[in-house]
Design a protein around this motif. Sequence first.
Motif: not given
Length: 145
Positions: A45, A48-49, A75, A109, A111, A131, A133, A135-136, A139
């Motif tokens: 992950f 995103t993390t 999701h 998010v 992804l 994952q 990415l 877009y975020l 955040d």
Amino acid sequence: MTKSLQELSDRLEIQDLLVDYSYAVDRREWDALDGIFTPDAEIDFRATTGSVHGDLATIKAYLGETMAYFSVTQHLVAASKIELDGDVATGRTMCHNPLVLTAGGVMFVGLWYIDRFVRTDAGWRIAHRAQELAYLHNDPRSAAS
């Protein structure tokens, strides 16, 4: 382009697996993930993390901790591209994930899940997930700096 009944069945089972993952995470049913991933699955992950990757136990613990920051998540998976090759398959699936922050506001998010699936005695399972990415948006980690 005629597909065999086996191929159609495999595709539907994999599609159900993708939906089952979404429901398990959004309902916070971490033990349901045991029926979605292989016992030795590798899950990444980091896109995103920033740092989380590892085995299923690691990911379940991470989800249990971080999902407390969100009162609701969805999701929304779509447009899966599945490539079958006997008892293995690869997939790329879009996900749009709105997350309602317990502190207020909504984070979005976007992804892709990049998966490797394997057929087991219990059916198809995810053996590897990463994952990518897209877009975020909103955040809260970006506002803290």
